[in-house]
Scaffold this motif. Structure first.
Motif, mmCIF file in Angstrom:
data_model
loop_
_atom_site.group_PDB
_atom_site.id
_atom_site.type_symbol
_atom_site.label_atom_id
_atom_site.label_comp_id
_atom_site.label_asym_id
_atom_site.label_seq_id
_atom_site.Cartn_x
_atom_site.Cartn_y
_atom_site.Cartn_z
ATOM 1 N N GLN A 100 -76.804 7.065 -71.133
ATOM 2 C CA GLN A 100 -76.123 6.845 -69.856
ATOM 3 C C GLN A 100 -77.024 7.088 -68.646
ATOM 4 O O GLN A 100 -76.880 6.430 -67.622
ATOM 5 N N GLY A 101 -77.930 8.060 -68.770
ATOM 6 C CA GLY A 101 -78.752 8.438 -67.630
ATOM 7 C C GLY A 101 -80.184 7.997 -67.770
ATOM 8 O O GLY A 101 -80.692 7.799 -68.880
ATOM 9 N N PHE A 102 -80.853 7.868 -66.614
ATOM 10 C CA PHE A 102 -82.254 7.453 -66.611
ATOM 11 C C PHE A 102 -83.076 8.462 -65.829
ATOM 12 O O PHE A 102 -82.713 8.867 -64.717
ATOM 13 N N TRP A 103 -84.196 8.865 -66.440
ATOM 14 C CA TRP A 103 -85.158 9.752 -65.798
ATOM 15 C C TRP A 103 -86.386 8.933 -65.429
ATOM 16 O O TRP A 103 -87.169 8.566 -66.311
ATOM 17 N N PRO A 104 -86.607 8.623 -64.151
ATOM 18 C CA PRO A 104 -87.831 7.907 -63.776
ATOM 19 C C PRO A 104 -89.034 8.819 -64.000
ATOM 20 O O PRO A 104 -89.038 9.952 -63.508
ATOM 21 N N PRO A 105 -90.034 8.399 -64.755
ATOM 22 C CA PRO A 105 -91.200 9.258 -64.945
ATOM 23 C C PRO A 105 -91.749 9.758 -63.610
ATOM 24 O O PRO A 105 -91.884 8.975 -62.657
ATOM 25 N N GLU A 106 -92.043 11.029 -63.538
ATOM 26 C CA GLU A 106 -92.491 11.708 -62.306
ATOM 27 C C GLU A 106 -91.455 11.587 -61.184
ATOM 28 O O GLU A 106 -91.760 11.782 -60.019
ATOM 29 N N MET A 107 -90.226 11.262 -61.530
ATOM 30 C CA MET A 107 -89.166 10.973 -60.553
ATOM 31 C C MET A 107 -89.602 9.899 -59.564
ATOM 32 O O MET A 107 -89.120 9.862 -58.422
ATOM 33 N N GLY A 108 -90.506 9.032 -59.989
ATOM 34 C CA GLY A 108 -90.973 7.945 -59.132
ATOM 35 C C GLY A 108 -89.916 6.865 -59.036
ATOM 36 O O GLY A 108 -89.636 6.165 -60.014
ATOM 37 N N PHE A 109 -89.331 6.714 -57.852
ATOM 38 C CA PHE A 109 -88.185 5.813 -57.703
ATOM 39 C C PHE A 109 -88.327 4.980 -56.448
ATOM 40 O O PHE A 109 -88.854 5.425 -55.428
ATOM 41 N N SER A 110 -87.832 3.756 -56.536
ATOM 42 C CA SER A 110 -87.657 2.889 -55.376
ATOM 43 C C SER A 110 -86.365 2.112 -55.583
ATOM 44 O O SER A 110 -85.936 1.867 -56.718
ATOM 45 N N ARG A 257 -85.418 6.929 -50.383
ATOM 46 C CA ARG A 257 -86.759 6.527 -49.957
ATOM 47 C C ARG A 257 -87.691 6.474 -51.160
ATOM 48 O O ARG A 257 -87.576 7.279 -52.089
ATOM 49 N N THR A 258 -88.622 5.555 -51.135
ATOM 50 C CA THR A 258 -89.589 5.429 -52.216
ATOM 51 C C THR A 258 -90.450 6.686 -52.295
ATOM 52 O O THR A 258 -90.979 7.161 -51.284
ATOM 53 N N GLY A 259 -90.564 7.243 -53.476
ATOM 54 C CA GLY A 259 -91.361 8.449 -53.642
ATOM 55 C C GLY A 259 -91.172 9.047 -55.011
ATOM 56 O O GLY A 259 -90.480 8.485 -55.873
ATOM 57 N N ALA A 260 -91.796 10.214 -55.239
ATOM 58 C CA ALA A 260 -91.752 10.917 -56.521
ATOM 59 C C ALA A 260 -91.364 12.366 -56.266
ATOM 60 O O ALA A 260 -91.105 12.765 -55.131
ATOM 61 N N TRP A 261 -91.331 13.152 -57.346
ATOM 62 C CA TRP A 261 -91.094 14.568 -57.131
ATOM 63 C C TRP A 261 -92.359 15.239 -56.634
ATOM 64 O O TRP A 261 -93.434 14.645 -56.650
ATOM 65 N N ASN A 262 -92.226 16.468 -56.182
ATOM 66 C CA ASN A 262 -93.380 17.193 -55.678
ATOM 67 C C ASN A 262 -94.246 17.683 -56.835
ATOM 68 O O ASN A 262 -93.742 18.042 -57.906
ATOM 69 N N THR A 263 -95.549 17.673 -56.634
ATOM 70 C CA THR A 263 -96.492 18.196 -57.612
ATOM 71 C C THR A 263 -97.104 19.478 -57.047
ATOM 72 O O THR A 263 -96.751 19.925 -55.958
ATOM 73 N N GLY A 264 -98.053 20.030 -57.768
ATOM 74 C CA GLY A 264 -98.702 21.235 -57.272
ATOM 75 C C GLY A 264 -99.550 20.999 -56.043
ATOM 76 O O GLY A 264 -99.952 21.941 -55.357
ATOM 77 N N TRP A 265 -99.815 19.721 -55.740
ATOM 78 C CA TRP A 265 -100.713 19.398 -54.633
ATOM 79 C C TRP A 265 -100.054 18.579 -53.532
ATOM 80 O O TRP A 265 -100.479 18.615 -52.391
ATOM 81 N N HIS A 266 -99.023 17.808 -53.871
ATOM 82 C CA HIS A 266 -98.474 16.857 -52.897
ATOM 83 C C HIS A 266 -96.945 16.886 -52.907
ATOM 84 O O HIS A 266 -96.311 17.297 -53.870
ATOM 85 N N HIS A 267 -96.371 16.393 -51.821
ATOM 86 C CA HIS A 267 -94.930 16.418 -51.603
ATOM 87 C C HIS A 267 -94.186 15.303 -52.312
ATOM 88 O O HIS A 267 -92.971 15.322 -52.382
#
Length: 402
Positions: A100-110, A257-267
């Motif tokens: 039922q659910g989808f996990w975008p890798p790295e939460m990268g979504f548009s 908004r187009t983007g991903a989850w936060n990493t250790g280096w970037h937002h």
């Protein structure tokens, strides 16, 4: 071992434990590989692990991309291939009629992903709270702790919002009493049953890898939480997202908004983690160029009735190499792993050349008449051969105050 511990930790807690897992196609492929199973037998029984993950009382498995690509960074035609391949292996190994659910890798979504996800039957998608913009009027609490509808063209999907700050705390280790207090404070003005969603990488970092009893996520946090729930001493109870949606539905419309989850280096905005250098950006451009050639060649094969045999097999091999090149890990570590993507892209072009397909600088494929037989063979696609790290689960603890 970090993966094997998950179901073992939850045995006997089926009444209250509710865990969402995202397992990449390469991880499922590795766990089901007889050679790998033999190598690790005595440490982990992979067959039993896959069997335990079929327990639908404990786990809601989320769909994802096969080679864990950042979907907005790869060509549209390849996104479909990643999703289709993942469903193929997941249906086979996990015995679920539907995910039922989808996990975008790295939460990268548009937003443009919405029609594709709906076409594959997904009901909801997880996105990061940093990227949510309300379309209908809503409070801060409603925006974070209620599911919403997002629309793109005629397609719509339910959006589940990951609480970034609570997820950051979960990733590095958190005290149960602090978590319960923080959730109570964040949701105290909710006049609805809030859905609090935390998502983190489930196999990296000491908090999830630590094997010492009482010093990891499962024994120090999650099991004590379940004990309090069972004793009626917690205002927070784990729930499956699908169950929450069945009971409470979605409210309001948002844009993401187009983007991903936060990493250790970037937002996470603008995919800087994956596109910060010229060499990373060039690799992304090569994905598009080589992808066009591969799909042109596949179209050509279909038009000429070359649906099986050596020619078709070579095109399948080329597609597999291309998809593997697109894994997030190849771009995540700055330029350190970019050569892996470049090597797979070079192998893709070599396989195409073997069947008479050459690439123009634009990516347009130039096809020769297909040969009747093909005798050469490129090295088989193998996760172990590439050195790619099979991406593990992103653990999601979903809680709602009673």
């Amino acid at each position: 071992f970090a993966l094997d511990r998950i179901p073992r930790s939850l045995w006997g807690h089926e009444a209250h434990a509710r865990v969402h897992l995202s397992l990449s196609g390469t991880l499922l492929e590795t766990l089901s590989d007889p050679v790998f199973q033999q190598q690790v037998y005595g440490v982990v029984d992979c067959g039993s692990l896959l069997w335990h993950l079929q327990n639908q009382s404990l786990f809601e498995v989320l769909g994802t991309g096969y080679y864990h690509p950042v979907l907005p960074l790869i060509p549209e035609a390849d996104r479909r291939e990643h999703l289709q391949r993942w469903l193929g292996i997941a249906h086979h190994l996990l015995w679920r009629p539907r995910f039922q659910g989808f996990w975008p890798p790295e939460m990268g979504f548009s937003m443009e992903l919405i029609p594709l996800l709906r076409a594959f039957g997904y009901r909801y998608v997880l996105v990061d709270s940093e990227h949510i913009e309300p379309v209908t009027e809503m409070s801060w609490q409603e925006m974070r702790y209620r599911p919403h509808i997002a629309r793109y063209g005629d397609a719509e999907i339910t959006v589940i919002v990951r609480d970034r700050e609570l997820s950051d705390a979960q990733e590095s280790g958190m005290d149960l009493d602090w978590f319960l207090s923080e959730v109570a404070e964040r949701t105290k003005w909710c006049d609805f049953p809030p859905l609090v969603t935390t998502c983190t990488d489930g196999e990296n970092g000491g908090w999830f890898r630590n094997v010492t009893e009482g010093a990891n996520f499962w024994s120090a946090f999650y099991l004590p939480l379940l004990e309090r729930v069972a004793a009626g001493q917690s205002g927070v109870a784990p729930t499956f997202i699908s169950d929450y949606l069945d009971t409470h539905g979605a409210h309001g419309e948002v844009r993401v908004r187009t983007g991903a989850w936060n990493t250790g280096w970037h937002h996470g905005r603008d995919f800087t983690q994956w596109t910060g250098s010229e060499r990373q950006r060039q690799a992304v451009a090569e994905f598009a160029r080589v992808s066009r050639a591969v799909h042109d060649a596949r179209w050509f094969a279909g038009e000429h009735g070359l649906d099986d045999g050596p020619y078709a097999e070579s095109l399948d091999e080329a597609l597999g190499l291309l998809l593997r090149a697109e894994t997030s890990c190849n771009l995540y570590w700055g330029e350190d792993w970019v050569p892996r993507a470049e090597a797979d892209l070079a192998s893709t072009q070599a396989v195409l050349a073997r069947v008479g397909v050459s690439l123009e600088p634009s990516g347009e494929a130039v096809m020769a008449e297909p040969a009747e037989t093909i005798t050469e063979s490129a090295p088989p696609i193998s996760t172990d051969q590439s050195g790619e790290r099979p991406d593990g689960p992103d653990v999601m603890a979903h809680a709602r105050p009673d």
